[in-house]
Structure formats: C-alpha cells, structure tokens
Scaffold this motif. Structure first.
Motif, mmCIF file in Angstrom:
data_model
loop_
_atom_site.group_PDB
_atom_site.id
_atom_site.type_symbol
_atom_site.label_atom_id
_atom_site.label_comp_id
_atom_site.label_asym_id
_atom_site.label_seq_id
_atom_site.Cartn_x
_atom_site.Cartn_y
_atom_site.Cartn_z
ATOM 1 N N ALA A 273 -5.393 7.904 0.192
ATOM 2 C CA ALA A 273 -5.736 6.518 0.532
ATOM 3 C C ALA A 273 -5.340 5.565 -0.594
ATOM 4 O O ALA A 273 -4.857 4.459 -0.338
ATOM 5 N N GLY A 274 -5.527 5.997 -1.833
ATOM 6 C CA GLY A 274 -5.198 5.135 -2.961
ATOM 7 C C GLY A 274 -3.711 4.860 -3.114
ATOM 8 O O GLY A 274 -3.315 3.931 -3.799
ATOM 9 N N LEU A 275 -2.891 5.685 -2.471
ATOM 10 C CA LEU A 275 -1.430 5.553 -2.628
ATOM 11 C C LEU A 275 -0.730 5.302 -1.296
ATOM 12 O O LEU A 275 0.496 5.392 -1.223
ATOM 13 N N ARG A 276 -1.494 4.966 -0.254
ATOM 14 C CA ARG A 276 -0.912 4.978 1.091
ATOM 15 C C ARG A 276 0.294 4.042 1.229
ATOM 16 O O ARG A 276 1.344 4.432 1.747
ATOM 17 N N THR A 277 0.165 2.800 0.785
ATOM 18 C CA THR A 277 1.308 1.895 0.955
ATOM 19 C C THR A 277 2.467 2.304 0.044
ATOM 20 O O THR A 277 3.635 2.113 0.399
ATOM 21 N N ALA A 278 2.146 2.865 -1.112
ATOM 22 C CA ALA A 278 3.218 3.350 -1.993
ATOM 23 C C ALA A 278 3.962 4.506 -1.326
ATOM 24 O O ALA A 278 5.191 4.612 -1.427
ATOM 25 N N ILE A 279 3.218 5.362 -0.637
ATOM 26 C CA ILE A 279 3.858 6.497 0.045
ATOM 27 C C ILE A 279 4.762 6.003 1.175
ATOM 28 O O ILE A 279 5.860 6.529 1.398
ATOM 29 N N SER A 280 4.316 4.967 1.864
ATOM 30 C CA SER A 280 5.147 4.388 2.921
ATOM 31 C C SER A 280 6.477 3.898 2.343
ATOM 32 O O SER A 280 7.559 4.137 2.907
#
Lengths: 289, 280
Positions: A273-280
């Motif tokens: 969750a803490g990295l979700r947009t980064a993973i996208s």
C-alpha cells in the motif's frame, strides 16, 4: 566553425541519454560541503557504457557527516532526482568499506538505475584500491579526521535485517536489473538475478509471517510458513515462482513480478500500500525498456 | 515508508467532473498532444519545481510560447492550435467563451506548489476547465485536504481561487488541456457536475505530530548538510500527502530556518507564503 566543434556537436546529441542524468546527479550530490568527492565506476569508468547502463557512483563523505548523509539519502534522491522508490541497500555490490544503495530514477521517459556507494573519506583509498573509478567531482576542503562512529554505523546497517517493504523494493530493483539483462542477452547474469528475486520473495514471506524464524534460508518453510491457509497460499505462489524458466524471457519476468507482488500483497499488504502508485509507475517504465 | 490511509469521498466544491468525452476523441487528442507540441515553455518558476511546462493554444498574440496568463477577452488561435485539428474541434464543441487555452505538461517528480490563481486579474468571473489527455495514478490535484485524480475521458472544472497544488510524483508525464473561460450561459450549461469515477477523489489524513516532527527532522538534516532545496521540497511535499491547514507547509519551512538561526531565509519563506496564497 571547425570540424572538431561540429563533431563535438554530433557527439553531444548521440551521448547515451543517461549522461544528462549523470550531470544532474553530480550537481545534486556535490551541493553539500559534507561531500568530499564523487567518482564514477563500473561501465562508465571502463568506457563500456551503453544506453541501458546504470550510473555507478562512489560518494565520499567527510566522516563526521557520514551518518547524517545516510539518514537523508532517500529524501535527497526523491526530492531532487525523483527516485520512485526508497533506495535498496545493495547486497550485490562487494563489501568495500561503505554502504551501497540502488535507486530507480525516471529520466527522459525511461527508468534508470543509480547506484550510490557512500563511503567515509577515511575509507576512500581502500575503496578506490578495489575498483576502477574515475573522479567527477572533488571539493576544495581538507580531509576530515577519522570518526570512530562510522564503523559502528556501517556494520550495524549491514547487519540489520530488511523490513518487508525493503524486500519489496529489492524485488522491484532486481526486476529492473533482470529486464536489462534480457534486453542485452546476458543469460548468466539474468539467471543469477532471477534466483536473487526468488530469494528476496522467500525472505519477504519469512519476514512478514515468521519474523523470529530460527531456521536458515530455505529450510523448514513448509513447517513454519505452511501452518496456516495464508502461509500455504504464499508457499504455493513461491513454488510457482521457482518453477519458472531459470533464464527468463520478458514474459517470464512479468509473470514472476506479478506473482511476487501477489505474495507481497497477501503477506505484507501495508508494504504494498505504501508503494502502490510507485509500483504502477514502475510497470509503465518496465514495459518501455 | 509510512502507509497513509486515504478515504474515498465526494469531490470538493472547487472541482467538478463535467461532460464525458468519446474515447475516439480522447485518442485523437492524445495523439496530437504527444506528437505535435515542441519547445515547451517553463514559466511561473516560483510556483513550481521545474517540471511544469506549457504552450498556448488560444491567446491574444497567436504565439504558442506566450504563456503568461492575463485577461484576454478576444483570444485567437496560436500557430500551434492551427496544427491540432482535434484540439480545435474540442474547443469549438465546448462552446464556452475562452479567455486562454493552453497545453500543460507535468513531468515526473514535478510539483506546482500550494497557491491561489487569478489573484492578479480583475474581478470578472472566470473558471478553469481541465481536459486530461495523458495522465497516471500518481498525478493529482490537492484542494482542501482532498486529492483529486482528474481521470481521462471527462471535462473537469476547477475553481482555482481556493488554495490548490498539483503533482506528478512518479510519471509518466501528464498532459492536460487547460481552458480559462468567462462565465456565460454556455459555461453554465457545461458546468453540470456529475459523479466522479470511484477512486478519483480521496480525503487525505491529518498529519500526526510525530509525522510532522520526523519530516522536519529530515528536512533540517538536509539543510544542515547544505541541501536547502531538497529540505524545502520535503516539507512542501507534505501538502500532497496530508490534509494540512492553508499555508502550513510554508510555515514549516520558515520555522525550520528560524530554528537554524537563518532569519533571512525564514523571512523569505514567510513572504513567499503571502505571495503564493494571495495574502500579500
């Protein structure tokens, strides 16, 4: 205009795209009096860099400022260079006397890898004796005195176990490295890094589900992890991961990363969750490599 | 990294999701936006960290590189718009009385810091329309402690007189068509809000004192090492992660410098807060 100047212009427009990032990184990191010098190493120093090459730096920091520098390195790289993930504490780089971190940084529409090997000035000569490096920045200041706390800081950092989120970052960084190996046809290195990705995924499961495990490496996973339905599901995913091709194709890598992220979502949802947009964003850049 | 919970909410009053666009229209707009514009202009440097670039499509000079917004009752197409038929068609189809139209590109890692717009213009009622052409989940607007991801496929309205900021944290580049228009019957016809898609708006959490303390400590560490710009950026970015009171990020920077006995820098940021938020 003479022909040398014209050829310089042609060379400038044909430089690998990461040279702009090289200049920017040097400008950013050298912006502190705490930084004594910067060297490049690896393919840049060897003259073998291509458009996929990472940027390998040795950052020599005056001993008293080494701890403060390590504490701000993630924020510095994020704020000034747009690193999409916190730095991965590099376990592949040789132990030369400092601390290595790997960052993934977008530049001109592509994702690039920046390796920072931070070293206290008192250990710089030792590091330079172990690797081929070229200076790209040298401050005017004097060498600082050896600071006893840097040994403790470096050793304790190297010995500290990774958190689940750090292991997730390791998986993503390894994925980026493997994608580069596939593009270059570096089969042996792709094999080695794929195994490292499997190991990082196993470590993430253990860190999240059995943080106090007394068992080494891959031993006793079924007994420890497989004691619950969630653990068995994680092990089933891990089994699928390690059953793939040992030398991955691009599709194999996509499948492996998808499985690893599924595992992370199940075992350590807060880390994802803490990295979700980064993973996208990471997926976007990976597809462009 | 701390996990920051967000709660999905209705859009704040300053933002509305308006007309839907056909996917074929969006695809043509995207193709034009990614292939035609060149030589983007970086303007409003005090308001951003360098990754926000624009080119004008409608203004009073016809020059696409003339991008400093001003009252412009009789705009004309720029040389750029003449090479973008899908953009022309969209602008004509909206039917609003345009003051200025531009393309805005927000690169990865770019931020438009918390600010108010239109402060320099007179009291004629204006509104700002956004047409997202290329975007990504890490690109969003923040207004009133709510983050709004303007998704592709809609015309959006933003009332920029409230403090707001925009970011594109990880990329790829976001490109919006931005139309400043006068309030008239056509605008009021268009300005019929509709529910935004799920996930487009989320209320950000209040920052705990420990989060603020930790961020200030890191920023102070950066400033002590001489990385002033990174220190300021780390504090300004709090606006995009937490529901902060108006101008709080600027106050934190001024306080950081005051704590470092750098009174001139503290005063500079107090003044900058007033300019950015139209309080001067």
């Amino acid at each position: 205009m003479n022909s040398t100047r014209l050829l310089d212009d042609v060379a400038a427009v044909n430089l690998p795209r990461q040279f702009g990032l090289l200049e920017k990184t040097v400008e950013v990191i050298s912006g502190s009096d705490a930084v004594h010098s910067l060297h490049v190493r690896g393919s840049l120093a060897a003259g073998t860099a291509d458009r996929l090459s990472d940027l390998d730096f040795i950052v020599a920091v005056h001993d008293p400022s080494f701890g403060p520098f390590i504490r701000i390195i993630d924020t510095l790289m994020s704020a000034e260079l747009g690193a999409i993930l916190p730095g991965w504490r590099d376990t592949i780089v040789a132990r030369m006397g400092g601390l290595g971190y790997v960052f993934l940084v977008p530049h001109e529409g592509k994702l690039h890898q920046i390796d920072l090997y931070a070293v206290p000035v008192s250990r710089l000569d030792t590091v330079l004796a172990q690797t081929k490096a070229m200076p790209v920045y040298q401050s005017d200041g004097e060498h600082s005195q050896r600071h006893s706390q840097v040994d403790w800081l470096i050793n304790s950092t190297l010995e500290r176990p990774y958190t689940a989120q750090e292991l997730l970052v390791e998986i993503l960084v390894l994925g980026h490295m493997i994608r580069k190996r596939i593009t270059r046809g570096q089969r042996y290195v792709a094999y080695a890094e794929m195994f490292a990705l499997h190991t990082a995924t196993k470590n993430l499961i253990k860190t999240a589900l059995t943080p106090g495990s007394a068992f080494y490496g891959w031993y006793q996973l079924a007994e420890e992890i497989g004691a619950t339905p969630m653990g068995r599901q994680c092990l089933a995913d891990l089994d699928r991961l390690i059953s793939g091709h040992p030398i991955p194709t691009a599709d194999d890598l996509t499948a492996a990363l998808t499985t690893a992220l599924d595992v992370a979502e199940r075992a350590a949802p807060d880390a994802v969750a803490g990295l979700r947009t980064a993973i996208s964003a990471y997926w976007h850049y990976l597809e462009l490599m | 990294m701390t996990v920051i919970p967000v709660a999905e909410v209705a859009l704040p009053a300053e933002v509305a999701a308006l007309r839907h666009l056909e996917s074929s229209t969006v695809e043509r707009l995207r193709h034009e936006a990614l292939t035609v514009p060149r030589n983007w202009v970086t303007e409003y440097g005090d308001y951003q960290n360098g990754g926000w670039h624009t080119l004008s499509l409608m203004n009073d000079t016809g020059d696409p590189r003339d991008v400093t917004i001003r009252d412009c009752p009789r705009p004309r197409p720029t040389a750029l718009l003449e090479r973008m038929p899908a953009m022309q068609e969209l602008l004509a189809g909206l039917g609003v009385r345009c003051m200025w139209a531009r393309l805005a590109r927000l690169d990865h890692g770019a931020f438009l810091w918390e600010h108010r717009d239109y402060g320099e213009l007179d009291e004629v009622e204006r509104h700002r329309l956004h047409v997202p052409v290329v975007t990504n989940p890490s690109a969003y607007l923040v207004v009133g402690g709510t983050k709004v991801h303007m998704s592709v496929g809609r015309v959006w309205r933003l009332t920029p007189t409230s403090p707001h900021g925009v970011c594109n944290r990880f990329g790829p580049s976001r490109i919006h068509l931005i139309i400043d228009c006068y309030a008239d019957a056509a605008f009021h016809d268009l300005n019929q809000g509709d529910a935004a898609a799920a996930g487009d708006a989320a209320r950000m959490p209040e920052p705990s004192q420990s989060v603020l303390d930790e961020t200030v400590t890191t920023a102070t560490g950066l400033a002590e090492l001489g990385y002033d710009h990174a220190a300021e950026t780390a504090l300004l970015e709090l606006f995009y992660q937490y529901a902060l009171a108006e101008g709080r990020a600027y106050d934190l920077i001024a306080d950081m410098y005051a704590g470092l006995h750098r009174d001139d820098d503290a005063e500079r940021w107090r003044s900058k807060k007033n300019v950015m938020l139209g309080l001067a």
